[in-house]
Design an enzyme around this catalytic site. Sequence first.
Site, PDB file in Angstrom:
ATOM      1  N   ASP A   6       0.801  -1.236  -0.105  1.00  0.00           N
ATOM      2  CA  ASP A   6      -0.096  -0.049   0.163  1.00  0.00           C
ATOM      3  C   ASP A   6       1.034   1.250  -0.015  1.00  0.00           C
ATOM      4  OD1 ASP A   6      -2.248   1.613   0.190  1.00  0.00           O
ATOM      5  OD2 ASP A   6      -2.791   1.110   2.135  1.00  0.00           O
ATOM      6  N   GLU A 102      -2.796   0.111  -4.204  1.00  0.00           N
ATOM      7  CA  GLU A 102      -2.734  -1.172  -3.289  1.00  0.00           C
ATOM      8  C   GLU A 102      -3.056  -2.257  -4.136  1.00  0.00           C
ATOM      9  OE1 GLU A 102      -5.724  -1.904   0.479  1.00  0.00           O
ATOM     10  OE2 GLU A 102      -6.100  -0.064  -1.003  1.00  0.00           O
TER      11      GLU A 102
END
Lengths: 393, 383
Positions: A6, A102
């Site tokens: 992320d 992500e």
Amino acid sequence: MILHVDMDAFFAAVEQRDRPDLAGKPVIVGADPKGRGVVSTCSYEARRFGVRSAMPIREAFRRCPQGVFLPVRMEQYAADSRRIMEILGRFTPLVEPLSIDEAFLDVSGCERLFGPPEQMAQRIKQTILEETRLPCSVGVAPNKFLAKLATELGKPDGLTVITPERVQEVLSPLPVERVFGVGRRTAAVLESLGIRTVGELGRAPRAALVARLGPAAVSHMQDLAAGRDDRRVEPHRSPKQLGSERTFEHDVSDVGEMRRSLLALSGDVGAGLRRQGFTTIAVRLKVRTEDFATFTRAMRLPRETASDRTLYRAACHLLDASMPELPVRLLGVAACELRTGGEPVQGTLFGPPPEEVRAARVDAAVDSVRRRFGTQALRPAALVSKPKPPKAP
Amino acid sequence: MLDPAPSAPGPTPNPMRFSCHKAELLQAVQIATRVLPSQTSEPLFLNLLLTAESGTLSVYATQHQVSLRRQMPIEMGEAGKVSLPGALLSDILQQVQTSRSEGVDFSVDSERRIKITSEGAHYRLAGIDPEGFPELKEPGADKSLVVPGALLRDLIKRVVVVNSAAGGASYDEVLFEVRDATLALVATDSVRLAAARHAVAAGSPDVDVRLPLVTLAELGKILPGEGDVQVNFGSHQVSFSFAQTVYVARTSDKSFPNYRSILPKDHPRFATVDARALGDALKGVAPLARVNKHRVRLHVESNRLRITSTSQEVGGEAERLVDAEVKGDPIELSFNSRYILDFLGVCDSEKVKLGVTAGSLPATFRPEGADNDYVYLLMPINL
């Protein structure tokens, strides 16, 4: 093992990279700070002032007036996103992008090539930093839920490993809200039963929970609380929905203005669907009234569509059926059950072609004009504001 | 109060008697009963009229759209006529075929009781008063055309495949047109259009009539492969006379679309392929096309056709390649494969020529080298 990658404060980090003078400063990417939109992303420096994603931009401005407020440069972020996903693809083909910044990676069986998962996570972090100069956090765990949790625990610039032995030790003390699917309302119910932590949720007698929350939700929650999650990494999973929303400059009570807004939003959604080759079979309307109460209404369509007009009609239908009494602050239109390919329509030799076909031709023509001359080049007349009278010399 | 009308006494039925070849009689009755509807509100139309006169038996069946009269030689006993249920007679005669004799005797007595006898087989049934049986209205020969039966049969076969309205307006008649000594049959179901043409004798009159597609399809099944057919055009009827048979069809006054205006003059792309290979490829991708209403994708590439089908439901994909002689740029279109197979089933050509323009415009399929004889126009599926 699963890796969750992320990017840290992605949009803000891109801005700080591209403008070194912003390094170390509170950067807030989002709507016009004088307007009524929201924060998309803010740098960690801004977070110290209490600024958060999705916060009304004015509130962010109030909390952090010294912040650098920047507009969203989606094309740049998308370009960086593609480079990042490409980097991830070098480590394993099993990459499931979750959003622009992500992704999950299934790295089971990659140890021979890249060493143990922790080492691989380190290499991924390093490669992304070297090639894009953007920081990220990585979580390593036996499944998706735990990997994502690990990332969150380590942010920013983290690398957190949850080994199978450590699962309970990590999970138990966490608040129940950390369990995916437990929102404010469920948390309140759990609290009324004396359950505040994930550990307590896992140990709670199932029957007592089922009575309040239903069997499916409880099975799901208790599985996650025990660290069980058997969802696989799906590399080709397509996004499930595509939407667009807009906060009005001033709260709106006029139906005509709401409709015009739906027309613009439906156009955004339709163009997005067509650009990515999707259609949708369901449309969702989101309404937020001046008191910040938010509700959504959805309907299924008789057939798949990517047509602006069909989306607009459905959105108007939903609005008419649920006309709020209070002035409206925000409207959103989303295509919420995406399909690929589209439903075919058998053409006919005589008479006008079926309506869907005609609508698709109009949309295709509009799209091609906009690709050449920009998105503002061709718009529904209802969305063109009156030209200002020429200034007197 | 009126007394109930006394039943009309009617003329005393004439006795009637003849003998004939049992197989020939069965054939005549079977052909005639084809025009009878399987269900009708008018029970009369379920009956046949048999007339024996001067060494000839006429087997006559009629209903609203069509009438058929078949004649055959008989060994005369007594002249006369009788009506009787067609399906039952056909059924009986089928069983009579197993008798030991080649012949069959048919008689009607003065009580209108019918007796059918062939050696070792006896059937009795009640006849029906033939009075009031609609007469055969046969158009005169003022306007007529003579064509070989085999040719007419092939033309019919090539157009009646277009018989399912898959959307939009449906036209259930066939245009039957003679212009400049060319006979053209045209049928469309608004998704496809088939036009089959052939030259006819110079001096044939120009005509333009529309006939129900089912009527023409039935005619196609009974036309002989040998001999000529004389076609007479009346004001509301067209008759087809061939080999002891007259088939009279009522014309339709519904309008037919102007097909000439939608026939593409040319295409930017053509592909010539082996008809059998194309059929195999279309059937080959069928397992994954079935769930998608037979939708297949046709990729016209530089030297081949690539035919694919995909099914999101089962997450599968099929691909078949067919060598082709291609002119023009590559293109991809989607079609209902069944409609192409319909064409291949009747095109009677080793190679077929496919002309395409765009995914939203009709494609043409023709037998190679006989471009003008048969055009099958098919609308692609829009994506």
